[in-house]
Scaffold this motif. Structure first.
Motif, short mmCIF file in Angstrom:
data_model
loop_
_atom_site.label_atom_id
_atom_site.label_comp_id
_atom_site.label_asym_id
_atom_site.label_seq_id
_atom_site.Cartn_x
_atom_site.Cartn_y
_atom_site.Cartn_z
N GLN A 117 0.80 -1.23 0.00
CA GLN A 117 0.00 0.00 0.00
C GLN A 117 0.84 1.29 0.00
OE1 GLN A 117 -3.07 0.51 2.90
NE2 GLN A 117 -3.64 -1.63 2.82
N PRO A 118 1.87 1.39 0.83
CA PRO A 118 2.61 2.66 0.85
C PRO A 118 3.20 3.08 -0.48
CG PRO A 118 3.05 1.45 2.85
CD PRO A 118 2.27 0.51 1.94
N TYR A 156 -3.10 8.80 6.89
CA TYR A 156 -2.63 7.56 6.29
C TYR A 156 -1.29 7.14 6.90
CZ TYR A 156 -1.12 4.01 3.08
OH TYR A 156 -0.67 2.82 2.58
N VAL A 157 -0.37 8.08 7.03
CA VAL A 157 0.93 7.79 7.64
C VAL A 157 0.73 7.25 9.06
CG1 VAL A 157 3.08 8.82 8.49
CG2 VAL A 157 2.23 9.43 6.22
N ALA A 158 -0.11 7.91 9.84
CA ALA A 158 -0.37 7.48 11.22
C ALA A 158 -0.97 6.07 11.26
CB ALA A 158 -1.30 8.47 11.91
N LEU A 159 -1.89 5.78 10.36
CA LEU A 159 -2.50 4.45 10.31
C LEU A 159 -1.48 3.38 9.95
CD1 LEU A 159 -5.90 5.34 8.61
CD2 LEU A 159 -5.59 4.45 10.95
N ARG A 160 -0.57 3.69 9.04
CA ARG A 160 0.46 2.71 8.66
C ARG A 160 1.43 2.47 9.82
NH1 ARG A 160 -0.69 -0.94 5.66
NH2 ARG A 160 1.52 -1.37 5.52
N GLY A 201 -7.22 -2.09 7.65
CA GLY A 201 -8.44 -1.80 6.90
C GLY A 201 -8.69 -0.32 6.73
N LEU A 202 -8.50 0.44 7.80
CA LEU A 202 -8.71 1.89 7.71
C LEU A 202 -7.71 2.53 6.75
CD1 LEU A 202 -9.49 2.86 11.41
CD2 LEU A 202 -11.10 2.80 9.48
N SER A 203 -6.46 2.09 6.80
CA SER A 203 -5.46 2.66 5.89
C SER A 203 -5.79 2.30 4.44
CB SER A 203 -4.04 2.23 6.26
OG SER A 203 -3.84 0.85 6.03
#
Length: 139
Positions: free
Chosen positions: A67-68, A95-99, A120-122
């Motif tokens: 994903q990233p 997104y960064v925080a979720l990863r 899932g959220l990311s």
């Protein structure tokens, strides 16, 4: 119009990836040096014989090439199209925080439910960002 804000989230994701690389490599090297792991297991990536903590560290690093990468490509397209705005900035940093959260849950192997939620959220956020970008370019 400048899109300099894009480099912050990209730098964060890249640094996160290298931190995971160093963490995974350090765990493998220490285990081999302490005779807790045969170097041939590492050399051949025999996951069946690898201790769980070392396996999780490697997998967490490997996850950064899924994903990233799509996230970095999206931000590059946004920079080329000079797209910016507070909603994009918030979404990118979220997104960064979720990863990072996903990696912490992955490495600790504490709670599969929280890890799945973070993943899932990311994924949903990244999908939403891509769809928003593509729709904005089409119409």
């Amino acid at each position: 119009m400048h899109t300099i804000w894009i480099y912050g989230p990209i730098l964060a994701i890249v640094l996160h990836t290298f931190i995971l690389l160093i963490y995974a490599a350090t765990k493998r090297i220490k285990a081999v040096c302490n005779n807790q792991l045969d170097y041939k297991i590492v050399q051949n990536l025999d996951y069946r014989a690898m201790p769980e903590d070392i396996l999780l560290a490697g997998r967490s690093y490997d996850n950064q090439f899924q994903q990233p990468i799509l996230f970095i490509v999206l931000l590059a397209f946004m920079a080329l199209n000079t797209i910016q705005g507070i909603a994009w900035i918030i979404a990118a940093w979220l997104y960064v925080a979720l990863r990072i959260w996903h990696s912490v849950e992955h490495l600790s192997a504490r709670n599969i439910k929280r890890r799945t939620i973070a993943f899932g959220l990311s994924a949903l956020l990244l999908l939403f960002m891509w769809l928003t970008f593509l729709i904005s370019r089409l119409f």
